[in-house]
Design a protein around this motif. Structure first.
Motif, mmCIF file in Angstrom:
data_model
loop_
_atom_site.group_PDB
_atom_site.id
_atom_site.type_symbol
_atom_site.label_atom_id
_atom_site.label_comp_id
_atom_site.label_asym_id
_atom_site.label_seq_id
_atom_site.Cartn_x
_atom_site.Cartn_y
_atom_site.Cartn_z
ATOM 1 N N ARG A 167 -9.478 6.063 0.179
ATOM 2 C CA ARG A 167 -9.033 4.674 0.060
ATOM 3 C C ARG A 167 -9.329 3.893 1.323
ATOM 4 N NH1 ARG A 167 -3.018 2.435 -1.573
ATOM 5 N NH2 ARG A 167 -3.672 0.295 -1.956
ATOM 6 N N GLN A 203 -10.072 8.692 -7.107
ATOM 7 C CA GLN A 203 -9.269 7.859 -8.005
ATOM 8 C C GLN A 203 -9.005 8.598 -9.317
ATOM 9 O OE1 GLN A 203 -11.101 4.024 -8.563
ATOM 10 N NE2 GLN A 203 -10.259 3.218 -6.668
ATOM 11 N N ARG A 230 -13.112 3.173 1.350
ATOM 12 C CA ARG A 230 -13.569 2.257 0.300
ATOM 13 C C ARG A 230 -13.090 0.830 0.533
ATOM 14 N NH1 ARG A 230 -11.119 0.204 -3.873
ATOM 15 N NH2 ARG A 230 -9.313 1.589 -3.641
ATOM 16 N N SER A 231 -11.800 0.685 0.766
ATOM 17 C CA SER A 231 -11.241 -0.669 0.758
ATOM 18 C C SER A 231 -11.037 -1.276 2.143
ATOM 19 C CB SER A 231 -9.902 -0.679 0.000
ATOM 20 O OG SER A 231 -8.952 0.124 0.684
ATOM 21 N N ILE A 232 -11.204 -0.452 3.196
ATOM 22 C CA ILE A 232 -10.927 -0.981 4.535
ATOM 23 C C ILE A 232 -12.103 -0.767 5.483
ATOM 24 C CG2 ILE A 232 -9.401 -0.831 6.544
ATOM 25 C CD1 ILE A 232 -7.168 0.034 4.541
ATOM 26 N N GLU A 250 -12.436 -6.308 5.286
ATOM 27 C CA GLU A 250 -11.113 -6.177 5.904
ATOM 28 C C GLU A 250 -11.197 -5.428 7.228
ATOM 29 O OE1 GLU A 250 -6.712 -4.203 5.157
ATOM 30 O OE2 GLU A 250 -7.922 -4.787 3.421
ATOM 31 N N ARG A 255 0.840 -1.208 0.000
ATOM 32 C CA ARG A 255 0.000 0.000 0.000
ATOM 33 C C ARG A 255 0.881 1.267 0.000
ATOM 34 N NH1 ARG A 255 -4.222 -2.852 3.848
ATOM 35 N NH2 ARG A 255 -5.986 -3.066 2.421
ATOM 36 N N SER A 261 -15.431 -2.316 4.356
ATOM 37 C CA SER A 261 -15.279 -3.623 3.716
ATOM 38 C C SER A 261 -15.062 -4.699 4.772
ATOM 39 C CB SER A 261 -14.082 -3.610 2.751
ATOM 40 O OG SER A 261 -12.867 -3.604 3.484
#
Length: 753
Positions: free
Chosen positions: A232, A210, A235-237, A242, A178, A240
């Motif tokens: 980020r 993005q 969105r991704s952590i 994760e 990352r 989610s």
């Protein structure tokens, strides 16, 4: 062929000793006995498991692979077995999107009601669901709360990207995959401190959506997009799976709070604009079930007629079983095991099914004697609808409603597993069994309470339903916090815990029970035993553990070999290489005082204490003996223990530093214990009372949230909340010794003493 009885022959599950019996159909049969006597082994692990397996076998093989798997019970035969519905105490899985409304299926009916009757019309039924994009609040996605990132807890602004640990999350460290997305972007000076970035650089680093880089460096991935660290993370952590996996790392960086857009209702403003008689669906869901039922019955709109009946029937069933104080918007994860169990029972009260076998695992759990009458009525309704009802139960009032009683024993564990009595309640009282003797016994009020060793002032407690409660809580005594279910007992103790950081809190939460967890591992004596063997033979400790190099190479230390049969049930057989001992042949060659590691681990707790007298092992096992679990074997899988045994196992794990007087090196502590008598026979309850007395005599303070009248009678001080549940509770209606409680006109508990 006699089909009026369920016939069981040769039941040998867990500690059952080749049990055979006939259970009358269309009646209430109660199974009693001391904790660990084999009640659950007979009712749940044998009868229920057999019924569920037989039902699953009626489905095609393709479907069976997706159905829950139930172990093959060790029983010769069961005849005339109906389809079983098990209503256990397992709390529903923690799910932020599950509420009482969704759990009881009332949510779907309310959504339909508002889509038909509500004004203005905003959409069809799915539009009123916070789990659907049409209805959920866009800011919190239907969760009712927001999690906002504290960027200063994520990033150290006094460091550069080339420094170590500049970004405090997994793979953002220097060289991490990352980290590469920022270091190799060519956008930043890697040796420049974050705090020295220009406003444009900082905005690009933190907030950029993005974007594709116009002239990326050669080491930048060709298809990659650049994204600021804040979007980020969300969105991704954070939003989610994760984030759930790494919650321990992530949560300290987040601020939790009620969503400002929906006010915690989870729904969009468009949906909240739709109302019936001036109320939207969120306001209706926030009512207590009792108030909501009155509101539903008051509706006069023609389109509401059929839905009124369906909703009211479900709400009435919840009221009759004593849950009228709950609101439909309450999260399922906040329910106690007893509340969740009663929600399940309410589902079936209005069912059209008949000739069903209902199995209830201690339905009195978490209930005040005042609420037991409602539970008895509900259980009788299940029977009177043409069903067979089996109860695993310890409460005197629930046992008394039985048409037939089966008492198992005479003792727990290997000393139990036999039927010691069958018959009526009156016959049980004169049977001479432990259960009969304890039911006939009348506990005496504590007439000589200990003097308090000080007080702790709690002021203005307003958590949940507490009404600005102020009270001086005594120290150095055995204190029982009583009151009907939902009166605010746990809330008061939660406020106590928040005000002091030295409280030892023992909750109702189940301990992890698996094939590899044993009393030896749970009480942390296994490492000491391994060290003893390792030192005696100058070897490494791992050679004496079945979870390491000492494991049998064939079964991997499980003691059984599992053969997977694709869509069919797995088949377990005792490992032929180790004979079920779990250890390798090499590990079994070494002995201490004439016993190898498997023989030592097979000792009972009491015998192991004697074998290791004067060592840390004996000291760690002492609390297990204090809670009455001296009969357990060190290597016994926790998955084979009853609920009452697991409850006491957890209690024992907290006690070791506090069981000795301070003069002998013990510690003083303040304990808050939530309903410790759950799953316990009356005999075990008195054992527990003696333990609490010894703890207080050693200088500790013990607060017990409890309904059991024997525990209340034995207290030095009783605090009762009420008078009702939910909004009708949250006040102190009594505080004083049990002798004064017995004469209190304000107390709900007094009449049951």
């Amino acid at each position: 062929m006699n089909t009026d009885k369920i016939l069981i022959r040769g039941a040998r599950e867990n500690n059952l000793k080749d049990v055979s019996l006939a259970i009358p159909k269309h009646q209430i049969t109660v199974f009693t006995g001391v904790s660990g006597s084999g009640k659950s082994s007979l009712v749940l692990d044998t009868i229920a498991a057999k019924s569920r397996r037989e039902l699953n076998d009626t489905f095609p093989a393709f479907v069976q692979q997706y159905l829950p798997k139930y172990g093959r019970p060790h029983v010769d035969a069961i005849e005339n077995l109906p389809i079983a519905i098990v209503i256990d105490q397992k709390k529903p899985a923690q799910n932020s999107r599950s509420t009482v409304a969704t759990y009881t299926d009332i949510a779907a009916l309310l959504r339909l009601l508002f889509s038909r009757v509500g004004e203005p019309w905003v959409g069809y039924a799915e539009s009123f669901s916070f789990n659907h994009p049409e209805g959920s609040c866009p800011r919190c996605s239907g969760l009712g709360e927001i999690r906002e990132l504290d960027i200063h807890k994520l990033i150290d602004f006094d460091k550069s990207l080339n420094d170590e640990d500049t970004i405090h999350y997994i793979a953002f460290g220097k060289g991490g995959w990352r980290w590469i997305r920022y270091a190799h972007s060519g956008l930043f000076d890697l040796d420049k401190k974050i705090k020295d970035y220009s406003p444009e650089e900082l905005d690009l680093f933190l907030n950029s959506p993005q974007i594709r880089l116009k002239n990326p460096p050669s080491n930048w991935p060709k298809t990659a997009k650049y994204e600021g660290i804040i979007p980020r993370m969300y969105r991704s952590i954070i939003n989610s799976e994760e984030g759930l996996l790494h919650a321990a790392v992530l949560n300290p960086m987040l601020h939790m709070g009620t969503c400002p857009d929906c006010g915690g209702t989870r729904l969009s403003q468009r949906v909240l604009s739709c109302k019936i008689n001036g109320l939207n669906i969120a306001q209706v869901s926030a009512m207590s079930i009792t108030r909501l039922n009155e509101w539903v019955k008051s509706l006069t709109q023609p389109l509401a007629v059929d839905l009124k009946k369906a909703i009211s029937a479900r709400l009435t069933a919840l009221e009759e079983i004593g849950l009228g104080y709950l609101s439909l918007d309450r999260g399922v994860g906040t329910l106690s095991g007893g509340e969740a169990q009663r929600c399940k029972i309410a589902k079936y009260i209005n069912s059209s099914l008949a000739d069903v076998l209902y199995i209830l695992d201690e339905p009195s759990t978490g209930l005040h004697d005042h609420d037991i009458a409602k539970m008895k009525h509900s259980v009788r309704r299940l029977r009177d609808a043409g069903n067979t009802v089996l109860l695993v139960e310890h409460h005197k009032e629930m046992i008394a409603i039985a048409d037939h009683i089966v008492d198992l024993g005479p003792g727990p564990g290997s000393r139990g597993g036999r039927i010691v009595f069958e018959g009526s309640y009156d016959e049980l009282l004169h049977s001479g069994t432990s259960t009969g003797q304890m039911l006939s016994r009348r506990g005496e009020l504590n007439t000589s309470p200990r003097e308090p060793q000080g007080t702790f002032s709690l002021r203005g407690a307003s958590l949940h339903n507490l009404k600005d409660v102020s009270i001086d809580l005594p120290l150095g005594q055995l204190v029982v916090v009583a009151g009907v279910a939902g009166s605010g007992k746990s809330s008061l103790m939660e406020c106590f815990r928040r005000e002091r950081n030295d409280i030892v809190y023992i909750s109702q939460k189940n301990i992890g029970a698996s094939l590899r967890s044993t009393p030896a591992t749970y009480m942390d004596v296994a490492p000491d035993i391994r060290k003893r063997f390792a030192r005696a033979h100058k070897m490494k400790e791992q050679y004496f553990t079945f979870n390491g190099k000492g494991a049998c190479p064939v079964c991997g230390g499980k003691g059984v070999v599992v053969a997977e049969m694709a869509f069919m049930d797995n088949i377990e057989t005792t490992c032929e290489a180790c004979g079920g001992l779990r250890y390798s042949h090499e590990a079994l060659q070494y002995t201490v005082n004439g016993m190898n590691i498997a023989q030592v681990m097979d000792l009972s707790v009491r015998r192991a204490g004697e074998f290791f007298a004067g060592t840390p092992v004996e000291e760690k096992l002492r609390p297990l003996i204090a809670v009455g679990l001296d009969y357990l074997h060190l290597n016994q899988a926790l998955s084979t223990l009853s609920g009452g045994e697991l409850q006491r196992m957890k209690l024992a794990s907290y006690l070791q530093p506090y069981t000795s007087p301070v003069a002998q090196g013990g510690q003083r502590g303040i304990f808050v214990i939530d309903e410790p008598t759950d799953g316990l026979h009356l005999k075990d309850v008195h054992h527990l009372i003696a333990l609490f007395d010894s703890m207080v005599d050693a200088g500790n303070t013990v607060y017990v949230v409890e309904h059991n009248t024997d525990v209340i009678k034995a207290a030095d001080h009783v605090i009762e909340l009420g008078p009702g549940a939910g909004d009708a509770g949250g006040r102190i209606i009594f505080s004083g010794p049990p002798t004064a409680l017995a004469h209190s006109t304000a107390s709900i508990t007094a009449r049951y003493l």
